[in-house]
Design an enzyme around this catalytic site. Sequence first.
Site, short mmCIF file in Angstrom:
data_model
loop_
_atom_site.label_atom_id
_atom_site.label_comp_id
_atom_site.label_asym_id
_atom_site.label_seq_id
_atom_site.Cartn_x
_atom_site.Cartn_y
_atom_site.Cartn_z
N SER A 113 0.83 -1.21 0.00
CA SER A 113 0.00 0.00 0.00
C SER A 113 0.86 1.26 0.00
O SER A 113 1.95 1.28 0.58
CB SER A 113 -0.87 -0.02 1.26
OG SER A 113 -1.40 1.26 1.52
N TYR A 136 -2.14 5.84 -4.72
CA TYR A 136 -3.22 6.82 -4.65
C TYR A 136 -2.70 8.08 -5.33
O TYR A 136 -1.54 8.46 -5.13
CB TYR A 136 -3.53 7.18 -3.19
CG TYR A 136 -4.30 6.15 -2.41
CD1 TYR A 136 -5.61 5.81 -2.73
CD2 TYR A 136 -3.73 5.54 -1.29
CE1 TYR A 136 -6.33 4.89 -1.96
CE2 TYR A 136 -4.44 4.61 -0.52
CZ TYR A 136 -5.74 4.30 -0.87
OH TYR A 136 -6.44 3.39 -0.12
N THR A 162 -5.81 2.85 -6.89
CA THR A 162 -7.09 2.74 -6.16
C THR A 162 -7.93 3.98 -6.44
O THR A 162 -7.47 5.11 -6.25
CB THR A 162 -6.82 2.58 -4.65
OG1 THR A 162 -6.10 1.37 -4.46
CG2 THR A 162 -8.12 2.52 -3.87
N LYS A 259 -8.11 -0.35 -9.34
CA LYS A 259 -8.73 -1.03 -8.20
C LYS A 259 -9.90 -0.20 -7.67
O LYS A 259 -9.71 0.98 -7.34
CB LYS A 259 -7.69 -1.21 -7.08
CG LYS A 259 -8.22 -1.84 -5.79
CD LYS A 259 -7.07 -2.11 -4.83
CE LYS A 259 -7.51 -2.88 -3.61
NZ LYS A 259 -8.18 -2.07 -2.60
N HIS A 283 -13.45 -2.00 -1.67
CA HIS A 283 -12.50 -1.70 -0.60
C HIS A 283 -12.84 -2.48 0.67
O HIS A 283 -12.72 -1.99 1.79
CB HIS A 283 -12.51 -0.19 -0.31
CG HIS A 283 -11.19 0.40 0.06
ND1 HIS A 283 -10.46 1.20 -0.77
CD2 HIS A 283 -10.45 0.31 1.20
CE1 HIS A 283 -9.35 1.59 -0.16
NE2 HIS A 283 -9.31 1.06 1.03
C1 LIG Z 1 -6.79 -3.02 7.39
C2 LIG Z 1 -7.02 -2.73 5.94
C3 LIG Z 1 -6.28 -1.74 5.30
C4 LIG Z 1 -6.47 -1.48 3.94
N1 LIG Z 1 -5.68 -0.54 3.32
C5 LIG Z 1 -5.81 -0.34 1.99
C6 LIG Z 1 -4.95 0.56 1.30
O1 LIG Z 1 -4.06 1.17 1.89
N2 LIG Z 1 -5.13 0.71 -0.04
C7 LIG Z 1 -6.10 0.05 -0.74
O2 LIG Z 1 -6.24 0.22 -1.96
N3 LIG Z 1 -6.93 -0.82 -0.11
C8 LIG Z 1 -6.79 -1.03 1.22
N4 LIG Z 1 -7.61 -1.93 1.86
C9 LIG Z 1 -8.61 -2.69 1.05
C10 LIG Z 1 -7.99 -3.99 0.53
O3 LIG Z 1 -7.01 -3.75 -0.45
C11 LIG Z 1 -9.04 -4.90 -0.10
O4 LIG Z 1 -9.71 -4.19 -1.10
C12 LIG Z 1 -10.06 -5.43 0.90
O5 LIG Z 1 -9.45 -5.72 2.13
C13 LIG Z 1 -10.71 -6.68 0.33
O6 LIG Z 1 -11.68 -7.17 1.20
P1 LIG Z 1 -11.44 -8.34 2.25
O7 LIG Z 1 -10.72 -7.71 3.41
O8 LIG Z 1 -12.80 -8.79 2.57
O9 LIG Z 1 -10.57 -9.39 1.58
C14 LIG Z 1 -7.46 -2.19 3.22
C15 LIG Z 1 -8.21 -3.17 3.87
C16 LIG Z 1 -8.00 -3.45 5.20
C17 LIG Z 1 -8.83 -4.53 5.87
#
Ligand SMILES: Cc1cc2nc3c(=O)[nH]c(=O)nc-3n(C[C@H](O)[C@H](O)[C@H](O)COP(=O)(O)O)c2cc1C
Length: 388
Positions: A113, A136, A162, A259, A283
């Site tokens: 990330s 981002y 994203t 994304k 997300h």
């Molecule tokens: C703790 C956490 C932090 C996340 N941080 C980001 C991030 O920095 N950038 C991003 O594009 N998505 C982020 N996401 C979303 C994930 O990339 C992903 O889309 C999502 O977790 C998918 O769903 P799932 O947790 O049910 O597998 C984050 C998700 C979680 C749970």
Amino acid sequence: MVSKMGIEQCNNIGDFKRMAKRRLPSPLFHYIEGGADDEVSLRANTSDFNRCRLIPDALAGVTGVDLSTTVLGHKIDWPVFLAPTGMSRLFHHDGEFAAARAAHIAGTIYSLSTLSTVSIEDIGRATPGPKCFQIYIHKDREMTYDFVDRCKEANFTSLCLTVDTPVAGNRERDLVTGMTVPPKLTLASLMSFALHFNWSYNFLTHEKFQMANIVGASKNAMQDLSSVIDYVNAQFDPSINWGDAEKLISRWGGPFAIKGIMSVSDALKAVDVGASAIMISNHGGRQLDGCVTPFEMLPAIADAVGDKLEIILDGGVQRGSHVLKARALGATACSIGRGYVYPLAAGGQPAVQHALQRLRDEIERNMVLMGCTRLDQVTAEKVTQPKF
Ligand SMILES: Cc1cc2nc3c(=O)[nH]c(=O)nc-3n(C[C@H](O)[C@H](O)[C@H](O)COP(=O)(O)O)c2cc1C
């Protein structure tokens, strides 16, 4: 320390989630688990997989199973990879290093990330495996373009932009617990940190927590940084458009995913601007609550663009059967967020490795039960039509 015995007793992501809950101060656990508003989309992401069923073939003479697939420019051993998740060192002191190494051992891609606590350069050196950087678009465009150039230097193999975060989602659990950086903790939250001595000890005795890609990259970027939510709202550019995506794609010049695509019309625009992949994602239910789920949108999007770019399904994946249903309806691969963040919190790299192996075993076992030896045999005829 969570004992090795404890990790090995975890059979699935739900078990790791329970272990993470025990191990983490509660504000951190809720930060991971939580979604936006009423968390309707968060719950639906997983429950929607139950809207269709697998149809197995008997007596198919299965002698071996090949789970490999090609996505984001790399052949991976099985059709799941690690989605980008910010701030991993809050959850385990080895943070992104642990997850990246576990992904490499599991024969798959790790996504870093923008908001990571280990830098692009350090992760670039950590493993020789394929790595995707999640970007981002910041108001500070120079810093944004600099990320692209840093990724090239650090041998990242793909980029994903994203697009579902023009502003931060309303994660009310974090407002309740005070889970901000630095924390604005309530008394109950403070008590929880005090009672999780191992976590607090490890946090305090390991390298200082910081947003490693941003520190030093731009003086503007760190001004008034009081929380991730504040950071997102202050520094991400809500006015970005398809032209910005196109510029980034041509600057990178390699495998590039967008994304956060959730509609057929946006999937078609992603094709037009030259993306090589889309991640159908809300997300993890953390942004727009009440929106459609990735699994719900998959058939229509696959129908429209499945022959033009790779489709990655992201959100709610917890079981091998979910991955096979996604494949059947047109996804090249799935990515998981919480599915590896819970194991990371539960026990660092060994736990992430164990969780990935369990998920892979599930997919392989289900393939045999389905009578399939290769993923391209898992077609739309192998599932019932999902009903919404
Ligand atoms: C703790 C956490 C932090 C996340 N941080 C980001 C991030 O920095 N950038 C991003 O594009 N998505 C982020 N996401 C979303 C994930 O990339 C992903 O889309 C999502 O977790 C998918 O769903 P799932 O947790 O049910 O597998 C984050 C998700 C979680 C749970």
